[in-house]
Write a protein that holds these residues in place. Structure first.
Motif, mmCIF file in Angstrom:
data_model
loop_
_atom_site.group_PDB
_atom_site.id
_atom_site.type_symbol
_atom_site.label_atom_id
_atom_site.label_comp_id
_atom_site.label_asym_id
_atom_site.label_seq_id
_atom_site.Cartn_x
_atom_site.Cartn_y
_atom_site.Cartn_z
ATOM 1 N N CYS A 287 6.231 -6.034 -5.623
ATOM 2 C CA CYS A 287 6.778 -4.754 -5.155
ATOM 3 C C CYS A 287 7.641 -5.020 -3.924
ATOM 4 N N CYS B 180 6.778 -2.776 -0.689
ATOM 5 C CA CYS B 180 5.509 -3.160 -0.060
ATOM 6 C C CYS B 180 5.509 -4.620 0.364
ATOM 7 N N CYS C 47 4.220 0.462 -8.758
ATOM 8 C CA CYS C 47 3.345 -0.018 -7.692
ATOM 9 C C CYS C 47 2.164 0.948 -7.508
ATOM 10 N N THR D 8 0.280 1.361 -4.936
ATOM 11 C CA THR D 8 0.045 1.839 -3.572
ATOM 12 C C THR D 8 0.443 3.316 -3.465
ATOM 13 N N CYS E 260 4.000 4.818 -2.566
ATOM 14 C CA CYS E 260 5.056 3.853 -2.921
ATOM 15 C C CYS E 260 5.538 4.128 -4.336
#
Ligand SMILES: [Zn+2]
Length: 213
Positions: free
Chosen positions: A127, A130, A145, A147, A150
């Motif tokens: 990513c 990130c 991703c 997260t 994100c």
């Protein structure tokens, strides 16, 4: 001798100027610093800038300057901000500084000689926002991703990379956390560590990138 207290912020990422979230983190740390000083501690506060990665390279390309020029410019703004916020005395480390590079090379070489770091092949997802490798097990069907906040499109990469042999220390780590319940707080952070990272088949951690400047 006065009691000593060490505290650090995250090292902030200089692809751009800082925002309120960074200032918030620093103000919280500064409150703790002042509180500890009032209790008679000798306090060491460390902060800095995390000067690497694809986001910085891309942003510099966009502006037609070198990555080093970009971070030099933004780091000045970081330092200015901490001054304006009257942050307590601190040490500011830049990861592009010679002192940092020499320390990292020393530790890296020691770990390499001990076999805790080895050269391998990374194949998988990366990513860019990130700056992080994402294992297949963490990705849903959408190939984004995982997260929160994100959710960017992941890139498939395949390159030679160095790995930290985390697997070697699995039982030692688990043992340490169990014998020292107050080593890692708050409790929910420990819970997250155990449910997401510290598993029996813990994968070795990829620690280098080779295709960026
Ligand atoms: Zn991401």
């Amino acid at each position: 001798m006065p009691k000593s207290f060490y505290i650090t912020t995250p090292i902030f990422y200089p692809n751009d100027r800082l925002h309120l979230g960074h200032a918030y983190a620093m103000v919280l740390v500064d409150i703790i610093v002042r509180y500890k000083k009032s209790q008679g501690y000798q306090v060491y506060l460390q902060t800095g800038s995390d000067e690497h990665g694809e986001k910085i390279e891309k942003k510099a390309n966009l502006l037609g300057i070198s990555p080093q020029e970009l971070v030099d410019k933004n780091v000045l703004l970081f330092k200015q901000l901490w001054q304006e916020l009257d942050v307590s005395e601190h040490t500011f480390y830049r990861t592009s500084s010679l002192v940092h590079k020499e320390k990292v090379q020393k530790i890296f070489t020691e770990l390499l000689n001990k076999g805790d770091i080895y050269l391998g092949e990374y194949q998988g997802n990366y990513c860019v926002p990130c700056e992080d490798y994402v294992s297949d097990s963490k990705i849903a069907d959408n190939n984004l991703c995982p997260t929160p906040n994100c959710q960017s499109e992941l890139r498939k990469i395949n390159e030679s990379a160095y790995f930290l042999r985390v697997s070697r220390y699995y039982s030692q780590l688990v043992d340490h956390y169990q014998k020292n319940p107050n080593f890692l707080l708050p409790a929910n952070a420990k819970k997250e560590l155990f449910s997401n990272f510290l598993k029996e088949n813990i994968p070795d951690l990829c620690i280098t990138r080779s295709d960026i400047k």
